[in-house]
Design an enzyme around this catalytic site. Structure first.
Site, PDB file in Angstrom:
ATOM      1  N   LYS A 116       0.815  -1.211   0.000  1.00 47.14           N
ATOM      2  CA  LYS A 116       0.000   0.000   0.000  1.00 47.14           C
ATOM      3  C   LYS A 116       0.847   1.259   0.000  1.00 47.14           C
ATOM      4  O   LYS A 116       0.515   2.263  -0.633  1.00 47.14           O
ATOM      5  CB  LYS A 116      -0.909   0.018   1.242  1.00 47.14           C
ATOM      6  CG  LYS A 116      -2.000  -0.990   1.163  1.00 47.14           C
ATOM      7  CD  LYS A 116      -2.949  -0.826   2.311  1.00 47.14           C
ATOM      8  CE  LYS A 116      -4.030  -1.883   2.190  1.00 47.14           C
ATOM      9  NZ  LYS A 116      -5.068  -1.699   3.190  1.00 47.14           N
ATOM     10  N   GLU A 186      -0.118   8.029   8.762  1.00 45.05           N
ATOM     11  CA  GLU A 186      -0.829   9.024   7.978  1.00 45.05           C
ATOM     12  C   GLU A 186      -1.523  10.011   8.893  1.00 45.05           C
ATOM     13  O   GLU A 186      -1.910   9.658  10.007  1.00 45.05           O
ATOM     14  CB  GLU A 186      -1.896   8.336   7.105  1.00 45.05           C
ATOM     15  CG  GLU A 186      -1.351   7.799   5.811  1.00 45.05           C
ATOM     16  CD  GLU A 186      -2.437   7.139   4.980  1.00 45.05           C
ATOM     17  OE1 GLU A 186      -3.578   7.027   5.450  1.00 45.05           O
ATOM     18  OE2 GLU A 186      -2.125   6.734   3.852  1.00 45.05           O
ATOM     19  N   ILE A 189      -7.668  12.484   8.496  1.00 47.89           N
ATOM     20  CA  ILE A 189      -8.469  13.430   7.711  1.00 47.89           C
ATOM     21  C   ILE A 189      -9.902  13.409   8.227  1.00 47.89           C
ATOM     22  O   ILE A 189     -10.320  12.490   8.928  1.00 47.89           O
ATOM     23  CB  ILE A 189      -8.421  13.114   6.194  1.00 47.89           C
ATOM     24  CG1 ILE A 189      -8.942  11.694   5.928  1.00 47.89           C
ATOM     25  CG2 ILE A 189      -7.018  13.316   5.635  1.00 47.89           C
ATOM     26  CD1 ILE A 189      -9.352  11.493   4.493  1.00 47.89           C
ATOM     27  N   GLU A 261      -9.810   2.340  -4.409  1.00 45.62           N
ATOM     28  CA  GLU A 261     -10.548   2.952  -3.322  1.00 45.62           C
ATOM     29  C   GLU A 261     -10.072   4.378  -3.075  1.00 45.62           C
ATOM     30  O   GLU A 261      -8.867   4.636  -3.027  1.00 45.62           O
ATOM     31  CB  GLU A 261     -10.392   2.119  -2.038  1.00 45.62           C
ATOM     32  CG  GLU A 261     -10.927   0.705  -2.207  1.00 45.62           C
ATOM     33  CD  GLU A 261     -11.075  -0.051  -0.894  1.00 45.62           C
ATOM     34  OE1 GLU A 261     -11.897  -0.950  -0.830  1.00 45.62           O
ATOM     35  OE2 GLU A 261     -10.339   0.280   0.072  1.00 45.62           O
ATOM     36  N   GLU A 274      -6.193   2.800  -1.895  1.00 44.40           N
ATOM     37  CA  GLU A 274      -5.481   1.577  -2.296  1.00 44.40           C
ATOM     38  C   GLU A 274      -6.144   0.944  -3.511  1.00 44.40           C
ATOM     39  O   GLU A 274      -7.250   1.318  -3.896  1.00 44.40           O
ATOM     40  CB  GLU A 274      -5.454   0.566  -1.144  1.00 44.40           C
ATOM     41  CG  GLU A 274      -6.835   0.145  -0.707  1.00 44.40           C
ATOM     42  CD  GLU A 274      -6.801  -0.906   0.396  1.00 44.40           C
ATOM     43  OE1 GLU A 274      -5.909  -1.743   0.397  1.00 44.40           O
ATOM     44  OE2 GLU A 274      -7.708  -0.893   1.238  1.00 44.40           O
ATOM     45  N   ASN A 276      -7.592  -2.658  -4.778  1.00 47.25           N
ATOM     46  CA  ASN A 276      -7.949  -4.026  -4.402  1.00 47.25           C
ATOM     47  C   ASN A 276      -7.916  -4.855  -5.671  1.00 47.25           C
ATOM     48  O   ASN A 276      -8.752  -4.702  -6.544  1.00 47.25           O
ATOM     49  CB  ASN A 276      -9.342  -4.086  -3.801  1.00 47.25           C
ATOM     50  CG  ASN A 276      -9.376  -3.495  -2.397  1.00 47.25           C
ATOM     51  OD1 ASN A 276     -10.357  -2.882  -2.024  1.00 47.25           O
ATOM     52  ND2 ASN A 276      -8.304  -3.644  -1.648  1.00 47.25           N
ATOM     53  N   ARG A 278      -8.707  -7.792  -6.559  1.00 53.56           N
ATOM     54  CA  ARG A 278      -9.482  -9.031  -6.402  1.00 53.56           C
ATOM     55  C   ARG A 278     -10.958  -8.681  -6.515  1.00 53.56           C
ATOM     56  O   ARG A 278     -11.324  -7.518  -6.617  1.00 53.56           O
ATOM     57  CB  ARG A 278      -9.231  -9.608  -5.007  1.00 53.56           C
ATOM     58  CG  ARG A 278      -9.551  -8.582  -3.924  1.00 53.56           C
ATOM     59  CD  ARG A 278      -9.535  -9.159  -2.547  1.00 53.56           C
ATOM     60  NE  ARG A 278      -9.359  -8.111  -1.554  1.00 53.56           N
ATOM     61  CZ  ARG A 278     -10.334  -7.370  -1.037  1.00 53.56           C
ATOM     62  NH1 ARG A 278     -11.575  -7.546  -1.451  1.00 53.56           N
ATOM     63  NH2 ARG A 278     -10.095  -6.455  -0.139  1.00 53.56           N
TER      64      ARG A 278
END
Lengths: 420, 540
Positions: A116, A186, A189, A261, A274, A276, A278
Site C-alpha cells: 500500500k 498518515e 483526515i 478505493e 489503495e 484491491n 481481487r
C-alpha cells in the site's frame, strides 16, 4: 477457455463462484478445510477436496496444499475469492509456475499493488491526491499496515504516549495471511465518504469503468452497508476520481477485475487509498445495477479473452447491500431469508448449519435494487424484517437501525467505527 | 407462540427503539400514560415521580416530607459514582420518597420507592426516612400507603444496611398498635430488604400485574442453590397463590381501591336501630328432600350470595403463610350501610368450579385465612358475617400435611376471643369440622332447608354400615335438619328460605337485626356472652 477451476475459498464467495462456473459450463472443485465439510459450496461443487485443518493457516492460507489439490484434481485454474490468498503475489507466482491459471491479476502486478505504501508513492508521482504522511510526534495520527488486511491493521493514535502500544496491537491484529509487518503513518483526515471505483481491465489494455460504490457505513473499518451509484458527491469529483483511476490502472498495467478505493473528506477533497486487486465482497451491487457478471469477467479475462464491455458502464438503477453477520457461534435452527422481486441473497448457510468460529462471521449478503434509492431502502427494510434466524445473534437490528436513519435516507450518513 | 409471532414482537420493539418511543417489553406495542401496554396489558415499571404525577392528575395532592433525611452525612461508603449517576438519571436524591397525600378527601402518608435509583435498595438514609414516616403517621393518626419497589438492602452499606429492616419494623410495630391501616402496593420488582421487612406486612397487600415479588432474586436462587425454578416463580400470581397477597390490581384501579379500602378501614361504623325483621320458619322439611336440595347443582353457592349482599365487595386473598384457599371467600364490604368483614364458604356450581374449590371442602389454609380476616375485622372494628356451606373440612393429603386438625381448633379458639360481633348463618350444608370451625359466633341461624351434621350422610353410612349408599331410615336418625337443630337448641333461629333475592334479604335483615341486639353489649360482655354460649351450647 478455462475448463476446471479450483476454488481456494469458502463461504458465500465459494458458492458465488460455483454459480457462475456452472452457468459457463466450467467444472468446479472446492478446496475446503476440515470443519467446512458441511458447507454449501462443498455440496454444490462437482468435486471437493480437503486441504487441511480448520485453522486458516493450515488450509485456506496453505499454498503448497492448495496447489497440490489443484494438480491432483486436474484443475487448469484456481479462483482465490476474496481475503485469504486472493492478493498474495507469491501464491499467484507459484500457481503460474505450476501451470495453473490464477484468476486475478498476474503476480508482478499483485506484487506492485499489494504494498500500500508503494502504491501510494506511485499515485503521488502521477499527481493523484494521497493522504499526507505523518510522523509519530504529531498525534493524532493513523497507523496503517503496508499489507492491508481490510482495515484490520488500522490503529488511531491519539497521544504520543499511546504510540508504542498501538503499533504493537496493530501488529497483533494482523497475525494471519499478510506477510511483512511494515507500517506507515498518515495524518487523520475529516473522513466523509469511502468510494470504490470498480473496473474491468484486460491483457490488451482496454479499461472499463463501472459505477462507483459508496461504502461509507463501516464498523471498525470493515464495510457493513454498501450501495451504488454514489449519491451526495458532486458528479465532477466522481469523474476526476475515475480519470485518476484510469491513470493508475494504466501505470500499473492491471489486467483483471479490480477496485480503486478513494476517501473523500468533508471539504470534498479526495484521496487515493489503495487498489484491491481481487473480487470484492460488495461486487454484487455493481452486478445488480449493470447486469454484468463480474466473476464471469474475471474468468474470461484470465482465459485471455478480450474485455468487451464499453469504456464506461452506467448504472441502470440503485442497489444496496447489507452484510449480515453472526455475533456468536451457534446452530442456526430456524432460518428464513427474504424473497421477492429485486432481492438477491448471497449466502452459504442453511437450516441446521453451525457457524464456525475460525473464519469471518459473514453469513449472508442481502442485496436489493430499485430505480429509486428511497424505494430500495424501503425494500431493504422489508427484507431485513423477513430475516428470521434463531440460534445465533446477528447484526440485523443494527442494519435496520442504520438504514432507518434520517441522514442515511438523505445520503449524508457515514460511519467508520472506532478502532480502540 | 409461533416463531412468526416472536418475529413480529421483535420487529415492533426494534421500531419503537428507532423512534425512541417507549414500548411494551412483552409484546412491543404502545404504552398508555400509565405505562401499561394498550395491547397485552403488560405493566411496565413506573418511576416514583411518575406515580406522584398520576396522583396529582387524578385531583390528588402530594406534599413531600422528610426530604432532609436524604443526605446522610455519616455516609462514607464507596459507591458515590453510582449514587451520582442515579441522581442524574432519576432526578431524585435517594431511592425513597415520603409524602403526605390527599385523594378524594382521604389523607394518608405515602412511601414511594424508586427502582431506578440504586435498584431501590434500603440504605441507612432510606431506613431512617421510612421509620420516620411510620412515626409521623402514628403521631398524626394517618394511614400509610407504601408503593414498594426495588431490591434488598444496599449491600454497599454492609450490616448497617441490613439492620434498617429491623429499624423500620420497630416503628411499624408501634404504628400497628395504634390500630392504623397500612396498605402495601407491591410493584415490579420488590425483593428481600423490602418484602422481608415491611413490604408484605400490609393490612392489605396489593400487587401490580406481572410484578416480581420475592425474597431472594432469581439469579441468586440459580447461582447459589443451583435450583431450577418455574417460569412463574416469584410472579404476582405465584405470590397470590402462596397466600402472600390480597389481590392483584391493575394500575388504573389501584388508587380507587386504596380509597375504598381506607373508607372501610377507618373504624367508623354505624348500625341503624330500625330494621325490618327477617321471616322465621319451623323447618318442617323431610330430611331426604333437604339432602336432595342441598346437593342440587343449581343450588345457590357462596359466591352468588357475595355479589348479591355486597355492591362492591373487596375480596381479600391468602392466609399470609402458604396458600389461598379458593373454597373460602373472605374480604370487606358494606351490607345495608354497615361495613363488614365476610367469610363465606363457596362450593362450585359445576364440575370445573367444584374442582377449583375442592368441592367446598375448607383446607387448613382456609381456616387460617378466616383467622386473619377475623383479626383484621377486630383491628378495624368491623362485624364479621360467616356463611356456612361445606361438605366438611378437607380430609386429604394436602390438608393433613398442613395440620388440618390444628387449623380447625385454632380457628375456634381465635373466633372465641375475636373482639367484634360475629354472625354465622348456615346457608347450605354445615358438616363436621368444616362447619364447626367457623360456627363460633354470637348468633347462629340456619336456613329452613339447610343441614348441620356431625358428618356427611355418605360418610356416616360408610363408617357405620360399611356401604356408601345413603339409607332413608338413617337420614332420620342423623337429625341434621334445621328443625332438629332448633329443637336441640343448637341454632338460634330458622330463617325462611326462598329465591336467591329473598334469601339475600333474609341474611341482610338477620345480620342487621343481630348487630342491633349485640350492640347492647360492650366488648367484654360480648366475649363473656360468647364464651357462655359455646360453653353451654348443648344445654337447651
Amino acid at each position: 477457455m478455462i475448463q476446471k477451476v479450483l476454488i481456494a475459498n469458502r463461504g458465500e464467495i465459494a458458492v458465488r463462484i460455483i454459480q457462475t462456473c456452472r452457468i459457463l459450463g466450467i467444472r468446479t472443485v472446492v478446496a475446503y478445510s476440515k470443519c467446512d465439510k458441511d458447507t454449501m459450496a462443498v455440496f454444490l461443487a462437482d468435486e471437493a477436496i480437503c486441504i487441511g485443518d480448520s485453522s486458516p493457516s493450515d488450509s485456506y492460507l496453505n499454498i503448497p496444499a492448495i496447489l497440490e489439490a489443484a494438480k491432483n484434481t486436474g484443475c487448469d485454474s484456481l479462483h482465490p475469492g476474496y481475503g485469504f490468498l486472493s492478493e498474495n503475489d507469491e501464491f499467484a507466482k507459484r500457481a503460474h509456475e505450476s501451470g495453473i491459471i490464477f484468476i486475478g491479476p498476474s503476480s508482478n502486478i499483485l506484487e506492485k499493488t499489494a504494498n500500500k505504501f508503494r502504491m501510494k508513492e506511485t499515485a503521488r508521482k502521477l499527481g493523484i491526491p494521497v493522504i499526507p504522511s505523518a510522523d509519530e510526534d504529531k498525534c493524532p495520527l493513523m497507523i496503517k499496515s503496508s499489507y492491508g488486511g481490510g482495515g484490520k491493521g488500522i490503529k488511531i493514535v491519539k497521544n504520543r504516549g499511546d504510540f508504542d502500544y498501538c503499533l504493537k496491537s496493530a501488529k497483533l491484529s494482523l497475525n494471519t495471511g499478510f506477510s511483512g509487518d511494515n507500517f506507515f503513518l498518515e495524518q487523520i483526515i475529516d473522513l466523509y465518504k469511502h468510494i470504490d471505483i470498480q473496473f474491468v481491465a484486460d491483457k490488451f489494455g482496454k479499461i472499463s469503468i463501472l459505477p462507483a460504490r459508496d461504502c461509507s457505513v463501516q464498523s471498525h473499518y470493515q464495510k457493513v452497508i454498501e450501495e451504488t451509484p454514489v449519491s451526495n458527491i458532486p458528479k465532477e469529483l466522481l469523474e476526476k476520481m475515475e480519470q485518476d483511476a484510469v491513470k493508475l490502472i494504466k501505470e500499473v498495467g492491471f489486467d483483471n477485475v479490480g477496485t480503486i478505493e478513494f476517501l473523500v473528506d468533508k471539504q470534498m477533497n479526495y484521496y487515493f487509498l489503495e487498489i484491491n486487486s481481487r473480487l470484492q465482497v460488495e461486487h454484487t451491487v455493481t452486478e445488480e445495477v449493470t447486469g454484468i457478471d463480474l466473476v464471469e469477467q474475471q474468468i474470461r479475462i484470465a482465459s485471455g479473452q478480450k474485455n468487451r464491455l464499453p469504456m464506461k458502464v452506467s448504472a441502470k438503477k440503485c442497489a444496496i447491500e447489507c452484510r449480515l453477520s453472526a455475533k456468536d457461534n451457534g446452530e442456526l435452527n430456524i432460518f428464513s431469508l427474504p424473497t421477492g422481486k429485486d432481492v438477491r441473497i448471497d449466502t452459504y448457510i442453511y437450516q441446521g448449519y453451525r457457524i464456525k468460529p475460525y473464519y469471518d462471521p459473514l453469513i449472508a449478503k442481502i442485496i436489493v435494487s430499485d430505480k429509486e434509492r428511497r424505494r430500495a431502502i424501503s425494500k431493504m427494510k422489508l427484507a431485513l424484517d423477513e430475516i428470521i434466524i434463531l440460534g445465533a445473534h446477528t447484526n440485523v437490528d443494527e442494519l435496520y437501525e442504520t438504514i432507518s436513519r434520517e441522514d442515511y435516507i438523505v445520503g449524508s450518513y457515514s460511519y467508520f467505527g472506532e478502532n480502540e | 407462540m409461533s416463531i412468526l409471532d416472536e418475529q413480529k414482537i421483535k420487529i415492533k420493539k426494534r421500531n419503537a427503539r428507532i423512534l425512541n418511543r417507549p414500548a411494551c417489553s412483552n409484546c412491543g406495542d404502545e404504552l398508555d400514560e400509565l405505562l401499561v401496554c394498550k395491547n397485552c396489558k403488560h405493566h411496565e415499571r413506573m418511576p416514583a415521580l411518575k406515580r406522584i404525577e398520576i396522583i396529582r392528575k387524578n385531583g390528588g395532592k402530594f406534599k413531600q416530607l422528610l426530604a432532609e433525611y436524604d443526605i446522610d452525612n455519616s455516609r462514607t461508603y464507596d459507591y458515590s459514582e453510582k449514587f451520582e449517576r442515579d441522581k442524574n438519571r432519576t432526578g431524585l436524591s435517594e431511592s425513597v420518597i415520603v409524602g403526605k397525600c390527599k385523594v378524594n378527601g382521604k389523607i394518608f402518608i405515602t412511601i414511594l420507592m424508586e427502582r431506578y435509583f440504586m435498584v431501590g435498595t434500603l440504605s441507612k438514609a432510606n431506613g431512617e426516612k421510612i421509620a420516620k414516616a411510620f412515626e409521623y403517621a402514628t403521631k398524626s393518626n394517618l394511614p400509610v400507603v407504601a408503593f414498594c419497589a426495588g431490591g434488598g438492602v444496599r449491600m454497599q452499606e454492609g450490616a448497617v444496611g441490613l439492620v434498617q429492616m429491623a429499624k423500620i419494623d420497630a416503628t411499624l410495630m408501634k404504628f400497628r398498635k395504634k390500630g392504623l391501616p397500612f396498605i402495601s402496593v407491591l410493584t415490579d420488582p420488590t425483593y428481600g430488604g423490602t418484602t422481608a421487612s415491611f413490604g408484605l406486612m400490609g393490612d392489605i397487600n396489593i400487587a401490580e400485574p406481572n410484578s416480581s415479588i420475592g425474597f431472594g432474586g432469581k439469579m441468586l436462587v440459580k447461582d447459589i442453590l443451583h435450583e431450577q425454578v418455574a417460569d412463574d416463580f416469584q410472579s404476582a400470581k405465584y405470590v397470590l397463590k402462596s397466600g402472600g397477597l390480597d389481590m392483584i390490581c391493575e394500575r388504573k384501579d389501584i388508587l380507587n381501591t386504596i380509597i375504598e379500602l381506607l373508607a372501610i378501614l377507618n373504624k367508623n361504623n354505624s348500625i341503624k336501630a330500625e330494621n325490618e325483621k327477617p321471616e322465621y320458619d319451623h323447618g318442617n322439611k323431610k330430611p331426604e328432600i333437604v339432602l336432595q336440595n342441598i346437593r342440587n347443582n343449581s343450588k345457590t353457592v357462596g359466591i352468588d350470595y357475595l355479589f348479591k349482599l355486597f355492591d362492591n365487595p373487596i375480596i381479600l386473598k391468602g392466609d399470609r403463610i402458604s396458600y389461598d384457599d379458593p373454597s373460602l371467600l373472605t374480604g370487606l364490604g358494606e351490607i345495608s350501610g354497615i361495613k363488614t368483614a365476610f367469610i363465606i364458604q363457596n362450593k362450585g356450581r359445576n364440575l370445573r368450579e367444584n374442582i377449583e374449590n375442592n368441592y367446598g371442602m375448607t383446607r387448613p389454609e382456609g381456616f387460617r385465612k378466616a383467622i386473619r380476616i377475623a383479626k383484621l375485622a377486630e383491628r378495624f372494628h368491623l362485624p364479621v358475617l360467616i356463611l356456612l356451606d361445606s361438605p366438611g373440612a378437607h380430609p386429604g393429603d394436602v390438608a393433613e400435611k398442613n395440620c388440618q386438625s390444628i387449623a380447625i381448633s385454632e380457628s375456634m379458639l381465635n373466633l372465641l376471643e375475636t373482639k367484634t360481633p360475629i354472625v354465622s348463618i348456615v346457608t347450605g350444608e354445615g358438616c363436621s369440622g368444616g362447619a364447626l370451625g367457623l360456627s363460633i359466633s354470637d348468633v347462629l341461624a340456619m336456613f329452613s332447608g339447610a343441614t348441620y351434621s356431625v358428618i356427611s350422610p355418605e360418610s356416616y353410612s360408610a363408617i357405620i354400615f360399611n356401604k356408601p349408599e345413603v339409607q332413608p331410615e338413617l337420614l332420620a336418625n342423623m337429625k341434621f335438619t334445621a328443625k332438629d337443630l332448633y329443637n336441640e337448641g343448637l341454632v338460634d333461629e330458622i330463617l325462611k328460605e326462598g329465591t336467591l333475592e329473598y334469601n339475600t334479604l333474609q341474611i341482610e335483615r338477620y345480620f342487621a337485626e343481630s348487630l342491633v341486639r349485640l350492640s347492647k353489649f360492650d366488648i367484654k360482655q360480648l366475649l363473656d356472652r360468647r364464651y357462655n354460649r359455646i360453653r353451654n351450647w348443648d344445654k337447651q
